[in-house]
Motif scaffolding. Structure first.
Motif, PDB file in Angstrom:
ATOM      1  N   PHE A  62       0.834  -1.199   0.000  1.00  0.00           N
ATOM      2  CA  PHE A  62       0.000   0.000   0.000  1.00  0.00           C
ATOM      3  C   PHE A  62       0.870   1.250   0.000  1.00  0.00           C
ATOM      4  CE2 PHE A  62      -1.973  -3.551   2.134  1.00  0.00           C
ATOM      5  CZ  PHE A  62      -3.134  -3.695   1.393  1.00  0.00           C
ATOM      6  N   ARG A  63       0.292   2.312  -0.519  1.00  0.00           N
ATOM      7  CA  ARG A  63       1.045   3.552  -0.693  1.00  0.00           C
ATOM      8  C   ARG A  63       0.907   4.473   0.523  1.00  0.00           C
ATOM      9  NH1 ARG A  63       3.062   3.789  -5.749  1.00  0.00           N
ATOM     10  NH2 ARG A  63       2.066   2.496  -7.355  1.00  0.00           N
ATOM     11  N   GLN A  64       1.700   5.532   0.465  1.00  0.00           N
ATOM     12  CA  GLN A  64       1.734   6.510   1.553  1.00  0.00           C
ATOM     13  C   GLN A  64       0.334   7.042   1.856  1.00  0.00           C
ATOM     14  OE1 GLN A  64       4.245   9.860   0.699  1.00  0.00           O
ATOM     15  NE2 GLN A  64       4.514  10.418   2.828  1.00  0.00           N
ATOM     16  N   VAL A  83       0.970   4.324   6.776  1.00  0.00           N
ATOM     17  CA  VAL A  83       2.122   4.287   5.867  1.00  0.00           C
ATOM     18  C   VAL A  83       2.649   5.711   5.725  1.00  0.00           C
ATOM     19  CG1 VAL A  83       2.946   3.796   3.536  1.00  0.00           C
ATOM     20  CG2 VAL A  83       1.240   2.300   4.593  1.00  0.00           C
ATOM     21  N   ILE A  84       3.892   5.926   6.130  1.00  0.00           N
ATOM     22  CA  ILE A  84       4.452   7.277   6.056  1.00  0.00           C
ATOM     23  C   ILE A  84       5.450   7.438   4.911  1.00  0.00           C
ATOM     24  CG2 ILE A  84       4.075   7.751   8.497  1.00  0.00           C
ATOM     25  CD1 ILE A  84       7.014   7.141   9.009  1.00  0.00           C
ATOM     26  N   ALA A  85       5.898   6.323   4.326  1.00  0.00           N
ATOM     27  CA  ALA A  85       6.830   6.422   3.194  1.00  0.00           C
ATOM     28  C   ALA A  85       6.933   5.076   2.493  1.00  0.00           C
ATOM     29  CB  ALA A  85       8.215   6.869   3.665  1.00  0.00           C
ATOM     30  N   THR A  86       7.206   5.123   1.195  1.00  0.00           N
ATOM     31  CA  THR A  86       7.509   3.907   0.437  1.00  0.00           C
ATOM     32  C   THR A  86       8.706   4.181  -0.469  1.00  0.00           C
ATOM     33  OG1 THR A  86       5.998   4.474  -1.375  1.00  0.00           O
ATOM     34  CG2 THR A  86       5.108   3.125   0.415  1.00  0.00           C
ATOM     35  N   TYR A 112       6.188   2.334   8.244  1.00  0.00           N
ATOM     36  CA  TYR A 112       4.936   2.540   8.970  1.00  0.00           C
ATOM     37  C   TYR A 112       5.189   3.312  10.264  1.00  0.00           C
ATOM     38  CZ  TYR A 112       3.121  -1.353   6.119  1.00  0.00           C
ATOM     39  OH  TYR A 112       2.753  -2.176   5.092  1.00  0.00           O
ATOM     40  N   ASN A 113       4.159   4.029  10.687  1.00  0.00           N
ATOM     41  CA  ASN A 113       4.134   4.583  12.039  1.00  0.00           C
ATOM     42  C   ASN A 113       3.019   3.877  12.795  1.00  0.00           C
ATOM     43  OD1 ASN A 113       2.716   6.850  13.976  1.00  0.00           O
ATOM     44  ND2 ASN A 113       4.953   6.937  14.024  1.00  0.00           N
ATOM     45  N   TYR A 114       3.391   3.243  13.905  1.00  0.00           N
ATOM     46  CA  TYR A 114       2.415   2.502  14.709  1.00  0.00           C
ATOM     47  C   TYR A 114       2.126   3.285  15.984  1.00  0.00           C
ATOM     48  CZ  TYR A 114      -0.034  -1.390  16.865  1.00  0.00           C
ATOM     49  OH  TYR A 114      -0.996  -2.180  17.440  1.00  0.00           O
ATOM     50  N   ASN A 233      -8.404   2.718   5.474  1.00  0.00           N
ATOM     51  CA  ASN A 233      -8.493   3.428   4.194  1.00  0.00           C
ATOM     52  C   ASN A 233      -7.142   3.258   3.511  1.00  0.00           C
ATOM     53  OD1 ASN A 233      -9.481   5.060   2.108  1.00  0.00           O
ATOM     54  ND2 ASN A 233      -8.557   6.880   3.015  1.00  0.00           N
ATOM     55  N   VAL A 234      -7.106   2.478   2.448  1.00  0.00           N
ATOM     56  CA  VAL A 234      -5.823   2.138   1.841  1.00  0.00           C
ATOM     57  C   VAL A 234      -5.764   2.590   0.385  1.00  0.00           C
ATOM     58  CG1 VAL A 234      -5.449   0.180   3.368  1.00  0.00           C
ATOM     59  CG2 VAL A 234      -6.606  -0.179   1.183  1.00  0.00           C
ATOM     60  N   ILE A 235      -4.540   2.840  -0.048  1.00  0.00           N
ATOM     61  CA  ILE A 235      -4.260   3.169  -1.446  1.00  0.00           C
ATOM     62  C   ILE A 235      -3.447   2.009  -2.003  1.00  0.00           C
ATOM     63  CG2 ILE A 235      -3.237   4.849  -3.020  1.00  0.00           C
ATOM     64  CD1 ILE A 235      -3.400   6.880  -0.670  1.00  0.00           C
TER      65      ILE A 235
END
Length: 237
Positions: A62-64, A83-86, A112-114, A233-235
């Motif tokens: 998944f994307r940012q 997700v904060i970066a890919t 990821y930020n958890y 909510n995912v991209i």
């Protein structure tokens, strides 16, 4: 020397300079053309040697700005994942002494930020996808680091570095939501060989185009913690 002869010499000198200039230009253009052909040939060769991510594993990437919110059975709080970066790039196939150097492999690194609701604190971690599997804290020049946490091709009962595909569910209901094609993996901490990242056993449930829908953390002592997906909510990648 009369003026006529002088003019002739000047003209010959100018013509000679023009001739040298033309030769120099032709040489430069010819050399550039050859080099471009070599470069094109090299690029084509590299293109043929690339091994890409499988389409199957992409359905779990998944994307940012994608996010998930989980209920935590231990304290009733909500935990969240964002997700904060890919990063999408290539690494080498293997070390040369092990027969590497034949091709390059595509990978996607997701950071990821958890957020832990009970502690009102968060931390970052990353996952590393390559071929048809995903590793926790993966990476390295050859993609050799990290602990496998997911695979698209494992058969039921197959184990690698502590990760076992235990069961496939056509559907699974979590928090009143029905998820399709859920894969259940068990990670046995003591069977991790390189490196030992997790200190406790855990169960991981994944659904395509949704991601991690459930996680059960089973410490050797203390309470088991269950995280179940509530909203997301995912991209897609």
């Amino acid at each position: 020397m009369n003026n006529f002869v002088l003019k002739q010499l000047i003209q010959l000198s100018n013509m000679y300079r023009v001739f040298l200039y033309i030769i120099a230009v032709v040489f430069i253009l010819s050399n550039f053309s050859c080099r471009k052909k070599d470069d094109d040939s090299t690029n084509t060769e590299i293109e043929k040697e690339k091994r890409m991510l499988s389409e199957a594993v992409k359905s779990f990437l998944f994307r940012q700005h994608s996010y998930w919110v989980y209920t935590n059975s231990t304290n009733g709080n909500l935990d969240s994942l964002v997700v904060i970066a890919t990063k999408n790039d290539f690494c080498y196939d293997a070390h040369p002494k092990y027969g590497g150097g034949k091709y390059v492999k595509e990978y996607v690194e997701t950071t990821y930020n958890y957020f832990v609701g009970s502690q009102n604190a968060s931390y970052n971690y990353w996952e590393y996808a390559m071929y048809d599997y995903i590793k926790h804290q993966g990476g390295g020049e050859y993609g050799q680091y990290g602990q496998p946490i997911f695979s698209c091709t494992k058969t039921i009962g197959a184990e690698f570095n502590g990760l076992v595909l235990e069961e496939l569910f056509p559907t699974m209901v979590i928090n009143g939501i029905t998820f399709n094609d859920v894969r259940k993996f068990k990670l046995v901490a003591e069977k991790q060989i390189y490196p030992k990242i997790f200190q406790e056993d855990r169960l991981l449930y994944y659904s395509p185009y949704v991601g991690l829908v459930k996680k059960v953390i089973m410490p050797t002592s203390g309470d088991t913690t269950t995280l179940e997906l509530l909203r997301w909510n995912v991209i897609p990648y």
